[in-house]
Design a protein around this motif. Structure first.
Motif, PDB file in Angstrom:
ATOM      1  N   ALA A 128       0.835  -1.200   0.000  1.00 38.11           N
ATOM      2  CA  ALA A 128       0.000   0.000   0.000  1.00 38.11           C
ATOM      3  C   ALA A 128       0.870   1.250   0.000  1.00 38.11           C
ATOM      4  O   ALA A 128       0.601   2.218  -0.725  1.00 38.11           O
ATOM      5  CB  ALA A 128      -0.935  -0.001   1.202  1.00 38.11           C
ATOM      6  N   MET A 166      -2.618  -1.784   4.680  1.00 34.38           N
ATOM      7  CA  MET A 166      -3.790  -2.399   4.064  1.00 34.38           C
ATOM      8  C   MET A 166      -4.312  -3.516   4.952  1.00 34.38           C
ATOM      9  O   MET A 166      -3.618  -4.007   5.837  1.00 34.38           O
ATOM     10  CB  MET A 166      -3.465  -2.921   2.665  1.00 34.38           C
ATOM     11  N   SER A 201      -7.628  -4.787   0.598  1.00 31.76           N
ATOM     12  CA  SER A 201      -6.835  -5.634  -0.294  1.00 31.76           C
ATOM     13  C   SER A 201      -7.505  -6.990  -0.475  1.00 31.76           C
ATOM     14  O   SER A 201      -7.932  -7.601   0.514  1.00 31.76           O
ATOM     15  CB  SER A 201      -5.432  -5.835   0.276  1.00 31.76           C
ATOM     16  N   GLU A 235      -6.007  -9.640  -1.271  1.00 29.87           N
ATOM     17  CA  GLU A 235      -5.007 -10.669  -1.007  1.00 29.87           C
ATOM     18  C   GLU A 235      -4.761 -10.840   0.484  1.00 29.87           C
ATOM     19  O   GLU A 235      -4.795  -9.876   1.247  1.00 29.87           O
ATOM     20  CB  GLU A 235      -3.700 -10.317  -1.721  1.00 29.87           C
ATOM     21  N   PRO A 250       2.504  -6.263  -6.504  1.00 29.03           N
ATOM     22  CA  PRO A 250       1.130  -6.640  -6.216  1.00 29.03           C
ATOM     23  C   PRO A 250       0.411  -7.002  -7.495  1.00 29.03           C
ATOM     24  O   PRO A 250       0.768  -6.557  -8.581  1.00 29.03           O
ATOM     25  CB  PRO A 250       0.541  -5.379  -5.575  1.00 29.03           C
ATOM     26  N   GLN A 302      -4.994  -5.553  -7.063  1.00 24.10           N
ATOM     27  CA  GLN A 302      -4.673  -4.826  -5.856  1.00 24.10           C
ATOM     28  C   GLN A 302      -4.368  -3.364  -6.141  1.00 24.10           C
ATOM     29  O   GLN A 302      -3.875  -2.642  -5.282  1.00 24.10           O
ATOM     30  CB  GLN A 302      -3.475  -5.477  -5.159  1.00 24.10           C
ATOM     31  N   TRP A 327      -5.446   0.369  -6.440  1.00 27.88           N
ATOM     32  CA  TRP A 327      -6.545   1.146  -5.883  1.00 27.88           C
ATOM     33  C   TRP A 327      -6.867   2.321  -6.802  1.00 27.88           C
ATOM     34  O   TRP A 327      -6.002   2.830  -7.520  1.00 27.88           O
ATOM     35  CB  TRP A 327      -6.159   1.619  -4.490  1.00 27.88           C
TER      36      TRP A 327
END
Length: 282
Positions: free
Chosen positions: A59, A131, A203, A205, A222, A226, A228
């Motif tokens: 993140a 995240m 997330s 994941e 990622p 994932q 954003w």
């Protein structure tokens, strides 16, 4: 079964009873003198007492790629491995730490890493970007992945609409939890009054468990799922600086990621990484 305490051989495993906790423990594999030594080195000159923004993991790297951070001004090393990238954007009085950009800290190093950073910078307030996994988040009203909100935790009674609270019984087991715990202890044990806020991006994941060793190998990127939205990141960027009483370093804008970069931390910033030298629960 009776055990002769003078016998040369260790007692069989089945003979160890539950009340023998102060005696021989056959499951003990690590002695106290084998606890890893943690050496923290902070490079760069920074004024103490400034707000601190911490961007952690995937993140944090995604955010750093679109944030206007300027040139890297410092670095944090753990056992001679760089873990933190320090920035001081000219348009704000805030110090920015991009943490665990290329590696992940083991649990045994988190406490000293966090406390040495706080001792060195002595921030007036901190905000953290991390995240949380949507699929394992416990809620009375489960939401589809595309509707999952940004969530937050705060030491004070802070409202960050339209974001939602990160509510019990959910827990964090990351460096963000370590920072929040350390700030809370400092607030309770002295007259040191400062706020700490964690913003958590949703997330899809499940995060990996913390490694047992600190490695120099870079993390994988990622997945595409994932990424954003720009709208979400613009609002997160505003709140990330706003909660510590500072203005953002600029408007967040998604930038292209050069090949070979780590999570969006640009190649230019990676080269600048060599400044000076080449589970926590809530």
């Amino acid at each position: 079964m009776e055990i002769d305490p003078l016998a040369d051989a260790l007692p069989p495993r089945y003979a160890i009873e539950s009340d023998d906790e102060d005696e021989y423990n056959p499951l003990t594999t690590q002695r106290a003198d084998h606890v890893p030594i943690v050496k923290i080195k902070v490079k760069g000159q920074f004024t103490t007492g400034c707000p601190l923004v911490i961007a952690s993991g995937p993140a944090g790297n995604f955010w750093a790629d679109g944030a206007d951070l300027g040139e890297q001004q410092g670095a944090i090393f753990v056992n001679n491995i760089q873990v933190g990238f320090l920035f001081k954007p000219s348009s704000t009085r805030t110090v920015v730490l991009v943490s665990e950009a290329t590696t992940t800290l083991p649990l045994w190093s988190m406490n000293k890493y966090v406390n040495d950073i706080l001792d060195h910078l002595q921030p007036s307030a901190i905000s953290i970007l991390d995240m949380y996994p949507i699929q394992s988040y416990i809620s009375s009203e489960p939401l589809p992945v595309h509707e999952a909100p940004v969530r937050y935790l705060s030491l004070r009674n802070t409202s960050l609409d339209p974001f939602q609270n990160f509510a019990p019984p959910n827990i964090l087991q990351s460096i963000s939890a370590a920072f929040m715990s350390a700030m809370n202890i400092r607030t309770l044990s002295s007259s040191y009054q400062s706020n700490a806020v964690i913003l958590l991006l949703p997330s899809p994941e499940i995060p990996r468990a913390a490694p047992s060793k600190l490695l120099t190998s870079r993390l994988s990127r990622p997945s595409g799922d994932q990424a954003w939205s720009v709208e979400m990141m613009v609002e997160v960027n505003e709140k990330l600086f706003g909660v510590v009483g500072a203005k953002p370093s600029g408007t967040w804008a998604l930038r292209s990621t050069p090949a070979g970069s780590a999570f969006g931390l640009s190649k230019k910033r990676q080269n600048l990484a060599e400044v000076g030298e080449g589970s926590m629960y809530i």
